[in-house]
Design an enzyme around this catalytic site. Structure first.
Site, mmCIF file in Angstrom:
data_model
loop_
_atom_site.group_PDB
_atom_site.id
_atom_site.type_symbol
_atom_site.label_atom_id
_atom_site.label_comp_id
_atom_site.label_asym_id
_atom_site.label_seq_id
_atom_site.Cartn_x
_atom_site.Cartn_y
_atom_site.Cartn_z
ATOM 1 N N GLY A 1 11.680 21.108 48.712
ATOM 2 C CA GLY A 1 11.808 22.417 48.302
ATOM 3 C C GLY A 1 11.648 22.544 47.086
ATOM 4 O O GLY A 1 10.274 23.154 46.483
ATOM 5 N N ASN B 1 19.897 13.968 48.816
ATOM 6 C CA ASN B 1 21.220 13.189 49.102
ATOM 7 C C ASN B 1 21.502 12.345 47.898
ATOM 8 O O ASN B 1 20.848 12.116 46.979
ATOM 9 C CB ASN B 1 20.745 12.522 50.498
ATOM 10 C CG ASN B 1 19.512 11.638 49.996
ATOM 11 O OD1 ASN B 1 19.798 10.321 49.670
ATOM 12 N ND2 ASN B 1 18.303 12.057 50.385
ATOM 13 N N CYS C 1 17.006 24.046 57.901
ATOM 14 C CA CYS C 1 16.665 23.322 56.673
ATOM 15 C C CYS C 1 17.532 23.649 55.537
ATOM 16 O O CYS C 1 17.431 25.010 55.238
ATOM 17 C CB CYS C 1 15.245 23.927 56.424
ATOM 18 S SG CYS C 1 14.149 22.938 54.946
#
Length: 367
Positions: free
Chosen positions: A52, A152, A218
Site C-alpha cells: 500500500g 509486520n 487486505c
C-alpha cells in the site's frame, strides 16, 4: 534480481530539462524552493515493501526523478489489493516488485530500477539486503536512504538490525489495521531511537501478529490514508536528501480527529540491539569532540541623556481593554472588540445640555 539501465546522469541534457515532462519539477528550483533539485537524479533509495504505502512512495519518487530505486518484496499482486492505489487487475499473479518495476518504467524510463523478490527475514536474504544497502547505490556506493513500508514487526526488526549494523539512516512507516491512522519515523542510528528502542504493544503483549491477518482481507486498505502517509514519507525523504528544510523525526496522523502529533524520539541507552547502543556511544563521542561555542552576552549600550532640568520622563500608560485570548498554542488575537455597547460609547462624546437647538446653532455660526 532485475535491473534496468538508463542514460548517464552526471549532467542533465537540454532535451531532459526542456522537453522531458518531469522537468516541470525544476519550477521548484526556479522559485527558490529547492535550489539544488536536479541533484535528485544522483540519489538512490531502497524501499522494503511495495504494498500500500511502498508502491505509492515508489511512484512518487519516480515522478520526482530519483536516480535509482531498489525494491524488496516477496508478495504477489492479488485482486484484494485493488482497493489500494497503484496496482491494476491485470497484474494479479505477478510479483509486486515485477509489477511495480514495469509500471514505473513507463512513468519515468530515466530511473534505474532494481528488484528483489524475496523475504528479508530469512537469513540468506537478509545478507542480500545488507549487500544492497552497502553497495546498491549509483556507482556501487551505499544507498542514500532506506524506506521501510512493511506491514509486520518481524520485517521491521530485520530492517532495523541491518541499518544499525551498517549505520544507515532510514524511515519507518506504517498504517493502522483500521486504516484511518498512520505514521512515519526517522531513524538515524545513535542520534534517534531505533525501532527496537521502544517495542510496540503487540510485542509487549506477546501476541502472535500472524493471527491478526485475515484470509482474503487486505488491511490498511483506504487509498486516502495510504496516500497521506506515503506523501509524508516522500516529502521528508526529499527534505533529507536535498536538505532544503528540517526533517521531522516523528509524524503521526489520526483521521478520526485530524490530529498530527510530531515530536523527537530519543534513543534508549538500554536498547536490546547492541549495534544501536554502539551507535549511540559513537554519536555521543562525536558530539563531545565538537568545539564548545560559548554564548557571548549581547552588549547593551548605555543610554546617556542630556540634563533633564524639568524631570520629564516617558511612561507606557497603555492598559489593554481585556486579557489576550489564546485561540491555540502560539495563536492569539491581535486585538479584541470592545464589549461596550455603541450607545454607551456615544455617551463619552455627547454631553447633556439645557440649551435649545437654535442656541447651539448660533454658537456654531459664531466659531
Amino acid at each position: 534480481m532485475a535491473e534496468s539501465a538508463r542514460p548517464k546522469i552526471d549532467v542533465m541534457s537540454d532535451e531532459v530539462t526542456d522537453v522531458n515532462p518531469y522537468s516541470r519539477l525544476m519550477a521548484l528550483k526556479k522559485m527558490g524552493t529547492v535550489k539544488n533539485y536536479e541533484e535528485i537524479r544522483l540519489y538512490t533509495v531502497l524501499i522494503v515493501g511495495v504494498g500500500g504505502v511502498g508502491s505509492v512512495a515508489a511512484e512518487m519518487l519516480t515522478r520526482c526523478g530519483i536516480g535509482k530505486l531498489i525494491m524488496f518484496d516477496y508478495d504477489k499482486v492479488e485482486l484484494a489489493n485493488m482497493n489500494r492505489l497503484f496496482f491494476q487487475p491485470h497484474q494479479a499473479g505477478m510479483s509486486k516488485v515485477e509489477a511495480a518495476s514495469k509500471t514505473l518504467s513507463f512513468i519515468n524510463p530515466d530511473v534505474v530500477f532494481e528488484t528483489h523478490n524475496m523475504d528479508i527475514t530469512k537469513l540468506e536474504n537478509f545478507n542480500t539486503l545488507i549487500d544492497r544497502i552497502v553497495k546498491g547505490g549509483l556507482g556501487n556506493k551505499a544507498v542514500d536512504l532506506v524506506l521501510s513500508c512493511v506491514d509486520n514487526f518481524e520485517a521491521r526488526m530485520a530492517i532495523n538490525t541491518a541499518c544499525n549494523e551498517v549505520n544507515q539512516v532510514w524511515f519507518e512507516s506504517g498504517v493502522s489495521e483500521n486504516a484511518v491512522s498512520g505514521h512515519i519515523q526517522l531513524i538515524d542510528p545513535g542520534r534517534t531511537a531505533c525501532f527496537a528502542c521502544a517495542p510496540p504493544l503487540i510485542v509487549a503483549s506477546k501476541v502472535d501478529e500472524k493471527t491478526l491477518k485475515k484470509e482474503g482481507v487486505c488491511a490498511a486498505s483506504l487509498p486516502t490514508t495510504i496516500g497521506i502517509i506515503a506523501g509524508f514519507l516522500v516529502q521528508n525523504s526529499l527534505k533529507y536528501l536535498l536538505k532544503f528544510a528540517p526533517v521531522t523525526e516523528y509524524l503521526g496522523y489520526d483521521a478520526m480527529s485530524d490530529f498530527f502529533p510530531t515530536f523527537p524520539v530519543k534513543p534508549n541507552p538500554q536498547c536490546d540491539d547492541s549495534n544501536c547502543v554502539r551507535r549511540q556511544q559513537e554519536y555521543q563521542a562525536k558530539e563531545a569532540a565538537k568545539p564548545k561555542i560559548e554564548a557571548v552576552p549581547e552588549e547593551v549600550p548605555e543610554i546617556i541623556h542630556e540634563d533633564n532640568e524639568w524631570g520629564i520622563s516617558l511612561v507606557d500608560e497603555y492598559v489593554p481593554d481585556s486579557e489576550e485570548i489564546e485561540l491555540a498554542p502560539g495563536v492569539k488575537l491581535q486585538y479584541t472588540k470592545d464589549a461596550q455597547p455603541a450607545e454607551e460609547n456615544a455617551k463619552d462624546f455627547v454631553q447633556d445640555t439645557d440649551q435649545s437647538l437654535e442656541d447651539l446653532m448660533k454658537q456654531m455660526k459664531s466659531l
